[in-house]
Design an enzyme around this catalytic site. Structure first.
Site, mmCIF file in Angstrom:
data_model
loop_
_atom_site.group_PDB
_atom_site.id
_atom_site.type_symbol
_atom_site.label_atom_id
_atom_site.label_comp_id
_atom_site.label_asym_id
_atom_site.label_seq_id
_atom_site.Cartn_x
_atom_site.Cartn_y
_atom_site.Cartn_z
ATOM 1 N N ASN A 82 -10.490 -19.058 23.804
ATOM 2 C CA ASN A 82 -10.133 -18.656 25.159
ATOM 3 C C ASN A 82 -8.829 -19.342 25.560
ATOM 4 O OD1 ASN A 82 -13.462 -18.990 25.373
ATOM 5 N ND2 ASN A 82 -12.671 -17.242 26.490
ATOM 6 N N CYS A 84 -12.667 -16.972 17.678
ATOM 7 C CA CYS A 84 -12.914 -15.538 17.789
ATOM 8 C C CYS A 84 -13.717 -15.118 16.569
ATOM 9 C CB CYS A 84 -11.592 -14.769 17.852
ATOM 10 S SG CYS A 84 -11.817 -12.976 17.843
ATOM 11 N N ASP A 103 -18.870 -19.057 26.610
ATOM 12 C CA ASP A 103 -18.025 -18.343 25.639
ATOM 13 C C ASP A 103 -17.429 -19.314 24.630
ATOM 14 O OD1 ASP A 103 -17.009 -15.969 24.645
ATOM 15 O OD2 ASP A 103 -15.139 -16.135 25.746
HETATM 16 ZN ZN ZN Z 1 -14.485 -14.256 25.502
#
Ligand code: ZN
Length: 294
Positions: free
Chosen positions: A243, A234, A11
């Site tokens: 995160n 993001c 991520d």
């Molecule tokens: Zn995420």
């Protein structure tokens, strides 16, 4: 005790502008393991044209240390699942967004159809003994639709668990959630899937990520996701942070008397490594402020 799933290799790096070499990814994962990480989302088996940052998933899996750690491969469909199995991952994580518009934009489908994909993949995983998680994305809000009905999240959880998912993660993909939502959603998941392992995934986009993590812990969540250095940003808020940072989370929990199994002294240098690799100072605060009492 709360477990921490390290998500920086997937991520985190997936949402960074700078693409890391396979060597650097393996180094990041190796350092995370040395700091005590036992579950790492190491790569994503998605189409390399759609997500160039994850194009070397197989090469990463070939080279990472395997002992004492469970490598998670993220998958979005059956083809990704087959690739993950061939690459030898220890567990899989299937993503189902709770919002139809997000499902359409991100995976060209609907929540209902993607839940059916998750059901198929979880059943297949269960039949071969592979641990499967379903992550319910945009569970706290959608960048296109706004509020997401918690009942939609609970329904994905119910169907996934019934199909064989061992773990359900609720994910605040765009970092809009607050602690009251955390409790509502986790209560909802528990009501339809009482035996499932629970996991929560927060972004610190609006500085609520750590409050949400504490709320999830106090509710009794089994695992929290976080990212070394707080990397990742993001995609829907280009200036935003990423995160929740692993080192900041570990500091917070350990000072509360909650063991995480991670070693802060070994975690702290990872932020410097990531800053060097990515070419900017990563968002985590503990590497700037230092530990306390020292
Ligand atoms: Zn995420």
């Amino acid at each position: 005790m709360v477990g921490i799933v390290e998500v920086s290799p997937r991520d985190g790096l997936q949402n960074e502008k700078t693409l890391l070499e396979t060597d650097a990814k393996v180094e990041l994962i190796t350092q995370a393991i040395a700091a005590g990480a036992t579950r790492i989302e190491s790569c994503s088996f998605v189409h390399p044209k759609l997500v160039p940052a994850m194009a070397d998933a197989e090469a990463v899996m070939e080279r990472v240390p395997r002992e004492g750690v469970s490598h998670i491969g993220l998958v979005l469909n059956r083809r990704g699942f087959d690739r993950a199995v061939s690459a030898g991952v220890d567990e899989i994580n299937v993503v189902v967004p709770a919002s139809d518009t997000f499902s359409k934009r991100n995976q060209n489908s609907t929540t209902d159809a993607l839940t059916a994909v998750a059901e198929e993949v979880c059943a297949e995983a269960a039949s071969t003994g592979l641990f499967a998680t379903v992550t319910i994305a945009t569970a706290f809000g959608c960048p296109f639709e706004g509020e997401v009905d918690p009942d939609r999240v609970v329904e994905v959880a119910r169907r996934s668990a019934a199909a064989g998912a061992k773990e359900i993660a609720i994910a605040d993909t765009i970092g809009v959630g607050v602690p009251t939502q955390v409790r509502t959603l986790l209560d909802g998941v528990r009501s339809v899937a009482p035996d499932v392992i629970t996991r929560a995934h927060f972004h610190n986009t609006r500085n609520t990520g750590f409050a949400n993590a504490v709320a999830a812990h106090e509710w009794g969540v089994d695992w929290l996701d976080s990212s070394n250095g707080g990397i990742g940003g993001c995609p829907f808020a280009p200036a935003a942070t990423g995160n929740i940072a692993t080192e900041d989370l570990v500091y917070l929990l350990e000072r509360m008397g909650v063991p995480t199994g991670l070693d802060l002294e070994k975690l702290l240098p990872i932020a410097g490594f990531l800053s060097d690799q990515l070419g900017y100072r990563v968002p985590a605060l503990l590497p700037r402020a230092g530990t306390f009492p020292g």
